[in-house]
Scaffold this active site. Structure first.
Site, PDB file in Angstrom:
ATOM      1  N   HIS A   1       1.026   5.066   1.105  1.00  0.00           N
ATOM      2  CA  HIS A   1       0.418   6.073   1.968  1.00  0.00           C
ATOM      3  C   HIS A   1       0.481   7.433   1.271  1.00  0.00           C
ATOM      4  O   HIS A   1       1.526   7.809   0.734  1.00  0.00           O
ATOM      5  CB  HIS A   1       1.202   6.231   3.280  1.00  0.00           C
ATOM      6  CG  HIS A   1       1.137   5.047   4.198  1.00  0.00           C
ATOM      7  ND1 HIS A   1       0.286   4.987   5.273  1.00  0.00           N
ATOM      8  CD2 HIS A   1       1.843   3.883   4.223  1.00  0.00           C
ATOM      9  CE1 HIS A   1       0.464   3.841   5.931  1.00  0.00           C
ATOM     10  NE2 HIS A   1       1.411   3.156   5.310  1.00  0.00           N
TER      11      HIS A   1
ATOM     12  N   HIS B   1       0.840  -1.202   0.000  1.00  0.00           N
ATOM     13  CA  HIS B   1       0.000   0.000   0.000  1.00  0.00           C
ATOM     14  C   HIS B   1       0.869   1.245   0.000  1.00  0.00           C
ATOM     15  O   HIS B   1       1.908   1.299   0.651  1.00  0.00           O
ATOM     16  CB  HIS B   1      -0.952   0.013   1.202  1.00  0.00           C
ATOM     17  CG  HIS B   1      -0.280  -0.266   2.508  1.00  0.00           C
ATOM     18  ND1 HIS B   1       0.018  -1.546   2.935  1.00  0.00           N
ATOM     19  CD2 HIS B   1       0.170   0.566   3.483  1.00  0.00           C
ATOM     20  CE1 HIS B   1       0.618  -1.485   4.104  1.00  0.00           C
ATOM     21  NE2 HIS B   1       0.733  -0.208   4.459  1.00  0.00           N
TER      22      HIS B   1
HETATM   23  P1  5GP Z   1       1.804   0.036   7.304  1.00  0.00           P
HETATM   24  O1  5GP Z   1       2.332   0.264   8.684  1.00  0.00           O
HETATM   25  O2  5GP Z   1       1.621  -1.438   6.991  1.00  0.00           O
HETATM   26  O3  5GP Z   1       2.572   0.772   6.234  1.00  0.00           O
HETATM   27  O4  5GP Z   1       0.387   0.735   7.286  1.00  0.00           O
HETATM   28  C1  5GP Z   1      -0.813   0.084   7.535  1.00  0.00           C
HETATM   29  C2  5GP Z   1      -1.866   1.155   7.653  1.00  0.00           C
HETATM   30  O5  5GP Z   1      -3.143   0.546   7.542  1.00  0.00           O
HETATM   31  C3  5GP Z   1      -1.836   1.880   8.998  1.00  0.00           C
HETATM   32  O6  5GP Z   1      -1.640   3.265   8.774  1.00  0.00           O
HETATM   33  C4  5GP Z   1      -3.205   1.579   9.614  1.00  0.00           C
HETATM   34  O7  5GP Z   1      -3.750   2.675  10.290  1.00  0.00           O
HETATM   35  C5  5GP Z   1      -4.033   1.187   8.396  1.00  0.00           C
HETATM   36  N1  5GP Z   1      -5.083   0.226   8.675  1.00  0.00           N
HETATM   37  C6  5GP Z   1      -4.936  -0.956   9.331  1.00  0.00           C
HETATM   38  N2  5GP Z   1      -6.104  -1.607   9.384  1.00  0.00           N
HETATM   39  C7  5GP Z   1      -7.019  -0.830   8.750  1.00  0.00           C
HETATM   40  C8  5GP Z   1      -8.416  -0.969   8.473  1.00  0.00           C
HETATM   41  O8  5GP Z   1      -9.072  -1.949   8.839  1.00  0.00           O
HETATM   42  N3  5GP Z   1      -9.010   0.040   7.784  1.00  0.00           N
HETATM   43  C9  5GP Z   1      -8.326   1.133   7.372  1.00  0.00           C
HETATM   44  N4  5GP Z   1      -9.012   2.067   6.703  1.00  0.00           N
HETATM   45  N5  5GP Z   1      -7.007   1.298   7.602  1.00  0.00           N
HETATM   46  C10 5GP Z   1      -6.363   0.334   8.286  1.00  0.00           C
END
Ligand code: 5GP
Ligand code: ZN
Length: 145
Positions: A101, A99
């Site tokens: 951001h 993903h």
């Molecule tokens: P990572 O740390 O893997 O780069 O980011 C994962 C992101 O996914 C985090 O910013 C977290 O807030 C978001 N996230 C995790 N679970 C969910 C969810 O169920 N719904 C949404 N909308 N965001 C999520």
């Protein structure tokens, strides 16, 4: 894949606040934003790492991520935005569906990346690092491995 939270969001099995969708990608509000309007852009196809996402999809993610960033500036009065992608647990990836951001930023938002600036021991140490990377990138068969 079967238990992937973002695949479930794409399928509509878990609710999300959709910002954008097309044939290749889906974008929605992060549930715990760095700033309000923080968006995640994901490929509809499940990929744990961004490195295996087909080029057209990866390009679309970047392009739409930029368009969302501009929308954040124009519509929500932000000054700038970060495009951030964590690839791998050690890099901070928590959800193992790649993903991008889109993090809206303001001059006085009081958020700072924990950035540091090391130095190389000497020119030879720096050259050795570059030489390894250049050699690996010159081998087209190494792409996506
Ligand atoms: P990572 O740390 O893997 O780069 O980011 C994962 C992101 O996914 C985090 O910013 C977290 O807030 C978001 N996230 C995790 N679970 C969910 C969810 O169920 N719904 C949404 N909308 N965001 C999520
Ligand atoms: Zn997934």
């Amino acid at each position: 894949m079967g238990n992937c939270i973002f695949c479930k969001i794409i399928a509509g099995d878990i609710p999300s606040v959709k910002i954008y969708e097309d044939d290749l990608i889906y974008a929605f509000l992060d549930i715990a934003p760095i700033n309000p309007g923080h968006v995640l852009v994901i490929p509809k196809e499940h990929h744990e790492s961004a490195s295996t996402i087909p080029e057209a999809t990866a390009g679309r993610m970047f392009r739409i991520g930029s368009r969302i960033g501009i929308a954040l500036k124009r519509e929500l009065d932000y000054d700038a935005y970060n495009l951030h992608l964590a690839d791998g647990t050690a890099a901070g990836q928590v959800v193992m569906h790649a993903h991008l951001h889109v993090v809206p930023r303001g001059v006085e938002d009081n958020f700072h990346w924990n950035w540091r600036q090391l130095t190389y021991a000497d020119d030879a140490a720096r050259a050795a690092v570059a030489e390894k990377l250049v050699r690996r990138l010159a081998d087209a068969s190494e792409i996506q491995k």
